[in-house]
Design a protein around this motif. Structure first.
Motif, PDB file in Angstrom:
ATOM      1  N   GLY A   9      42.557  19.648  53.418  1.00  0.00           N
ATOM      2  CA  GLY A   9      43.369  19.141  52.401  1.00  0.00           C
ATOM      3  C   GLY A   9      44.510  19.353  52.313  1.00  0.00           C
ATOM      4  O   GLY A   9      45.821  18.360  51.993  1.00  0.00           O
ATOM      5  N   ALA A  10      45.089  20.641  52.655  1.00  0.00           N
ATOM      6  CA  ALA A  10      46.555  21.028  52.544  1.00  0.00           C
ATOM      7  C   ALA A  10      46.745  20.779  53.546  1.00  0.00           C
ATOM      8  O   ALA A  10      48.124  19.764  53.278  1.00  0.00           O
ATOM      9  CB  ALA A  10      45.993  22.667  52.474  1.00  0.00           C
ATOM     10  N   VAL A  11      46.318  20.397  54.787  1.00  0.00           N
ATOM     11  CA  VAL A  11      47.192  19.699  55.804  1.00  0.00           C
ATOM     12  C   VAL A  11      47.349  18.073  55.184  1.00  0.00           C
ATOM     13  O   VAL A  11      48.486  17.753  55.786  1.00  0.00           O
ATOM     14  CB  VAL A  11      46.085  19.920  57.029  1.00  0.00           C
ATOM     15  CG1 VAL A  11      47.070  19.345  57.813  1.00  0.00           C
ATOM     16  CG2 VAL A  11      45.892  21.745  57.286  1.00  0.00           C
ATOM     17  N   LEU A  59      58.001  18.957  45.286  1.00  0.00           N
ATOM     18  CA  LEU A  59      57.701  20.303  45.025  1.00  0.00           C
ATOM     19  C   LEU A  59      56.018  19.867  44.123  1.00  0.00           C
ATOM     20  O   LEU A  59      55.109  19.975  44.012  1.00  0.00           O
ATOM     21  CB  LEU A  59      58.260  21.620  44.651  1.00  0.00           C
ATOM     22  CG  LEU A  59      57.053  22.732  45.055  1.00  0.00           C
ATOM     23  CD1 LEU A  59      56.530  23.294  45.947  1.00  0.00           C
ATOM     24  CD2 LEU A  59      58.446  24.563  44.492  1.00  0.00           C
ATOM     25  N   ALA A  60      56.624  19.435  42.973  1.00  0.00           N
ATOM     26  CA  ALA A  60      56.009  19.157  41.510  1.00  0.00           C
ATOM     27  C   ALA A  60      54.787  18.272  42.513  1.00  0.00           C
ATOM     28  O   ALA A  60      54.245  17.651  41.643  1.00  0.00           O
ATOM     29  CB  ALA A  60      57.243  18.466  40.418  1.00  0.00           C
ATOM     30  N   SER A  72      47.363  17.541  44.525  1.00  0.00           N
ATOM     31  CA  SER A  72      46.345  18.665  44.466  1.00  0.00           C
ATOM     32  C   SER A  72      45.501  19.033  43.193  1.00  0.00           C
ATOM     33  O   SER A  72      44.204  19.172  43.143  1.00  0.00           O
ATOM     34  CB  SER A  72      46.749  20.274  45.165  1.00  0.00           C
ATOM     35  OG  SER A  72      47.432  19.944  46.341  1.00  0.00           O
ATOM     36  N   LEU A  73      46.509  19.266  42.301  1.00  0.00           N
ATOM     37  CA  LEU A  73      45.792  18.654  41.022  1.00  0.00           C
ATOM     38  C   LEU A  73      44.522  17.938  40.791  1.00  0.00           C
ATOM     39  O   LEU A  73      43.875  17.964  40.028  1.00  0.00           O
ATOM     40  CB  LEU A  73      47.151  19.386  39.562  1.00  0.00           C
ATOM     41  CG  LEU A  73      46.185  19.923  38.277  1.00  0.00           C
ATOM     42  CD1 LEU A  73      45.964  20.856  38.710  1.00  0.00           C
ATOM     43  CD2 LEU A  73      47.491  19.764  37.332  1.00  0.00           C
ATOM     44  N   ALA A  74      45.305  16.379  41.014  1.00  0.00           N
ATOM     45  CA  ALA A  74      44.640  15.345  40.633  1.00  0.00           C
ATOM     46  C   ALA A  74      43.459  15.775  41.222  1.00  0.00           C
ATOM     47  O   ALA A  74      42.369  15.496  40.937  1.00  0.00           O
ATOM     48  CB  ALA A  74      45.314  14.094  41.071  1.00  0.00           C
ATOM     49  N   GLY A  75      43.658  16.385  42.703  1.00  0.00           N
ATOM     50  CA  GLY A  75      42.169  16.335  44.251  1.00  0.00           C
ATOM     51  C   GLY A  75      41.605  17.118  42.993  1.00  0.00           C
ATOM     52  O   GLY A  75      40.218  17.145  43.406  1.00  0.00           O
ATOM     53  N   GLY A  81      48.423  22.771  47.115  1.00  0.00           N
ATOM     54  CA  GLY A  81      49.841  22.280  46.765  1.00  0.00           C
ATOM     55  C   GLY A  81      51.157  22.487  46.721  1.00  0.00           C
ATOM     56  O   GLY A  81      51.438  22.149  47.382  1.00  0.00           O
ATOM     57  N   ALA A  82      51.342  24.147  46.086  1.00  0.00           N
ATOM     58  CA  ALA A  82      51.947  25.076  46.238  1.00  0.00           C
ATOM     59  C   ALA A  82      52.711  24.412  47.698  1.00  0.00           C
ATOM     60  O   ALA A  82      54.200  24.289  47.988  1.00  0.00           O
ATOM     61  CB  ALA A  82      52.861  25.733  45.290  1.00  0.00           C
TER      62      ALA A  82
END
Length: 406
Positions: free
Chosen positions: A295-297, A332-333, A339-342, A383-384
């Motif tokens: 997911g990060a990728v 960045l936000a 990522s936070l939504a996921g 995400g960050a």
């Protein structure tokens, strides 16, 4: 009137408020809904896996420990061990009575394995298909001592214990394909018909009973040539006397050969199984971490593409006074919000899966704080990290460079 001298002061840089930053990040994701959803899906799968694994592990442990607490930790079992030559030893026929004389012992019940008898639903079934079932003689007070009860039909009584009547453990009934009891129903035990009286519920502290066909001691001696020696003795003690009685049981059951007696505490074995199940959870947590990495990728990929597609926006905002820091924080936000939504979707999915499975098993639903908090924290961190390089790349673009490449 005083004259002013020196160079004019530069205007203070514009400040980007948190509300404005959240709105900017949301606009960037809403304009690319499908791509953002697919990227968040990888994060959601990883967080859901972590939440579900931890939730199911904790729920199953809580359910098992609650069952142990309900049944009590004061049950001890005495079984025949092995002789010096490796053969199966025999407990004396008087062993249950001798154990019952120990101070601190509340109840004593026993079973005796009838090793030569096999069980089938009918005599037409091939003899090799035994279903790993055993036949045991059982004392009449067994159910209360081991903490189980009758699910269908009835238990043995003083009359049926003398006749060819049998009761099935829960697993034995499933393997024979029997889920109810009706008058006159019979099964083939030891080469003859036995009437079926009942089916038991699962015995948590005595799982060997689940795969057994239980008959009375007098019937076992009369119809199946049972020799009268018990194979397992179930001992309920006063809770405060468990350790003391445990140390005396072997010598009391077989004074001549105490080393040929095995004594155990079923609740301690089940508690150890809880720890073993927790160790297996580590493997699934690793799989969840791999999904988070994938997911990060995906997040990094969508942010890089977003920077390339939005060069005109970056150049226009820089020309209107946005600083490099504003651009960097904006992208960045966006990555963190994605990522936070996921992560939030993953926590909800994992919690829902845990609740459905736990309710189906009759467990208490437990979602530990480290599951949802750790999942959300991991999503924000990923995400960050995933959005850092695209954000830096976007911030390094000069207004003229960004507008010139449009």
């Amino acid at each position: 009137m005083t004259a002013t001298t020196g160079r004019p002061q530069a205007p203070a840089p514009a400040r980007l408020r948190a509300a404005d930053l959240a709105r900017l990040a949301g606009v960037g994701l809403r304009t690319r809904k499908l791509r953002a959803a697919l990227s968040a899906l990888g994060i959601a799968i990883g967080v859901a896996a972590i939440t579900a694994v931890l939730g199911l592990s904790q729920s199953s442990q809580a359910g098992l420990l609650a069952e142990i607490a309900r049944l009590g930790t004061n049950l001890l079992t005495v079984q025949n061990g092995q002789t010096l030559g490796g053969a199966t030893a025999e407990l004396p026929e008087a062993a249950p009575g001798m154990i019952g004389r120990l101070p601190g012992v509340s109840t004593v019940q026993d079973t005796g394995a009838v090793g030569s008898a096999s069980v089938y639903r009918s005599p037409l079934i091939p003899s090799v298909e035994t279903n790993a079932l055993s036949v045991s003689a059982a004392s009449l007070g067994l159910l209360r001592t081991v903490g189980t009860s009758v699910a269908r039909g009835a238990w043995l009584n003083a009359a049926t214990a003398r006749e060819p009547v049998a009761v099935l453990g829960s697993a034995a009934a499933q393997r024979l394909g029997i889920d109810r009891v009706w008058p006159g129903q019979r099964i083939w035990v030891g080469g003859q018909w036995f009437y079926l009286a009942g089916i038991l519920r699962s015995a948590t502290l005595a799982p060997e009973i689940d795969s057994s066909v239980l008959i009375g001691f007098p019937a076992a001696e009369r119809y199946l040539r049972y020799d009268g020696h018990p194979s397992t003795i179930y001992v309920r003690t006063q809770t405060s006397q468990v350790n003391r009685v445990d140390g005396l049981l072997a010598a009391q059951a077989n004074p001549g050969n105490p080393s040929q007696v095995d004594v155990s505490q079923p609740s301690a074995a089940l508690t150890a199984q809880v720890a073993v199940k927790g160790a297996f959870s580590t493997l699934f947590l690793g799989l969840g971490a791999v999904a988070l990495l994938v997911g990060a990728v995906g997040v990094a990929n969508i942010m890089v593409i977003s920077v390339l597609e939005r060069r005109s926006e970056i150049g226009l905002r820089r020309a209107l006074g946005a600083t490099r820091g504003h651009i960097r924080v904006q992208f960045l936000a966006e990555a963190v919000l994605l990522s936070l939504a996921g992560g939030a979707a993953g926590v909800a999915a994992g919690a829902l899966a845990t609740a459905i499975y736990a309710n189906a098993k009759g467990w208490m639903v437990v979602i530990p704080a480290e599951a949802w908090a750790g999942g959300l924290g991991a999503a924000v961190l990923i995400g960050a990290l995933a959005g850092l390089w695209p954000a830096l790349r976007a911030a390094r673009m000069s207004p003229t460079q960004a507008l010139w490449t449009v």
